[in-house]
Design a protein around this motif. Structure first.
Motif, PDB file in Angstrom:
ATOM      1  N   ILE A   5      -0.166 -16.155  34.736  1.00  0.00           N
ATOM      2  CA  ILE A   5      -0.992 -15.719  33.605  1.00  0.00           C
ATOM      3  C   ILE A   5      -2.399 -15.472  34.115  1.00  0.00           C
ATOM      4  CG2 ILE A   5      -1.714 -16.230  31.242  1.00  0.00           C
ATOM      5  CD1 ILE A   5       1.321 -16.350  31.612  1.00  0.00           C
ATOM      6  N   GLY A   8      -6.022 -17.006  32.000  1.00  0.00           N
ATOM      7  CA  GLY A   8      -5.401 -18.065  31.207  1.00  0.00           C
ATOM      8  C   GLY A   8      -6.357 -19.098  30.646  1.00  0.00           C
ATOM      9  N   ILE A  17      -0.655 -19.968  27.211  1.00  0.00           N
ATOM     10  CA  ILE A  17      -0.242 -21.070  28.086  1.00  0.00           C
ATOM     11  C   ILE A  17       0.149 -22.295  27.278  1.00  0.00           C
ATOM     12  CG2 ILE A  17      -1.059 -22.723  29.820  1.00  0.00           C
ATOM     13  CD1 ILE A  17      -2.647 -20.425  31.073  1.00  0.00           C
ATOM     14  N   ASN A  30      -1.931 -20.519  36.083  1.00  0.00           N
ATOM     15  CA  ASN A  30      -3.082 -19.971  35.372  1.00  0.00           C
ATOM     16  C   ASN A  30      -4.096 -19.477  36.396  1.00  0.00           C
ATOM     17  OD1 ASN A  30      -5.351 -19.437  33.855  1.00  0.00           O
ATOM     18  ND2 ASN A  30      -5.720 -21.563  33.236  1.00  0.00           N
TER      19      ASN A  30
END
Length: 296
Positions: A5, A8, A17, A30
């Motif tokens: 991601i 994030g 998330i 992340n």
């Protein structure tokens, strides 16, 4: 799956998330530069989960992107990292061009090289999900004037133009190289951990702190409002079941003028804030907001 991601620690990315860790069995990496809008406090409730990992990386840093892909071997990318504030884009467009256009191009190239080297099974399952905005379509003409996936692009700010550019890059990488992509364009989000320069949290905080309530022009611009946690669920649905190469608009069907949103917030604050805390700067004698309306 392992899901990478980008962005994030941002408002929408952190909601995605939290949803993934709390409602799926997937692992999450992340990747966030942690600019002014990145807030790791929005991830406190999932930060200790063994399926969550944070990498502080700028998407414009191609070498670091290559390291992250090589080290973590993601099965999909959800690309949310972006500069995203219209007023900031007017004051300093260069940062938006660098992050939203150059950064997206670097991420696409790293993802393409990584994807092409995967074995057949993992290559077929890989997805690159690009998360964009409905501002690429311009302004809604009225409460009934909904955007569709066929609406022509008409960006009107450096921010929306940079996001439109990134959308076109993602489609080009799909058509030219076959990278398996899906795209989503969402309406204005609101909800927990929203950065306070955005309309709804800004109006709430200014009202409570006896500050003027800034509204652009006459506040007649129409926006559709989408709860961020609903958006997170929709994004996961598109990642899981979306058709490769397709674009999906995600909205809340809550089309309102900005001035309507401001008046609604003021009405709600009158109900929930004890009268002794009501402040003259925002609560007028007629029970409506005292607004400061800058010139366009």
């Amino acid at each position: 799956m392992k899901l990478l991601i980008t962005g994030g620690a941002g408002f929408i990315g952190s909601a995605v998330i939290r949803y993934l860790i709390q409602h799926t069995s997937h692992h999450v990496i992340n990747l966030d530069k942690l600019t002014y809008a990145g807030n790791l406090n929005s991830l406190i409730e999932v930060a200790q989960d063994p399926r969550y990992l944070f990498e502080q990386v700028d998407i414009c840093d191609q070498a670091e992107l290559e390291r992250v892909f090589s080290e973590h071997q993601p099965d999909a990318v959800m690309h949310l990292a972006a500069e995203s504030h219209v007023d900031r884009s007017i004051d300093g467009p260069a940062a938006f061009i660098q992050t939203n256009i150059v950064g997206t191009s670097k991420l696409l190239e790293v993802a393409r090289t990584y994807w092409q080297a995967l074995n057949a099974e993992r290559k077929a399952a890989f997805r690159f999900h690009h998360i964009s905005t409905d501002e690429v379509y311009g302004d809604l003409e009225g409460p009934e004037g909904l955007f569709s996936e066929q609406t022509p692009y008409a960006p009107s700010s450096p921010y929306s133009a940079s996001k439109a550019s990134s959308d076109h890059l993602v489609r080009a990488w799909h058509r030219t190289y076959g990278l398996p992509v899906v795209l989503t364009n969402c309406s204005n989000n609101y909800g927990p951990y929203h950065f306070p320069e955005k309309l709804i949290p800004l109006i709430i905080l200014n009202a409570l702190e006896s500050k003027p309530l800034p509204v652009y022009g006459k506040g007649e611009q129409i926006r559709d409002w989408l709860f961020v946690e609903d958006h997170a669920r929709a994004l996961y649905a598109v990642l899981s079941a979306g058709k490769i190469g397709e674009t999906y608009n995600i909205g809340g069907h809550n089309e309102k003028q900005n001035i309507e949103v401001v008046h609604t917030i003021c009405d709600l604050l009158q109900e929930v804030v004890p009268p002794r805390f009501c402040t003259k700067s925002w609560l007028a004698s007629n029970g409506r907001c005292t607004l400061r309306i800058p010139s366009p």
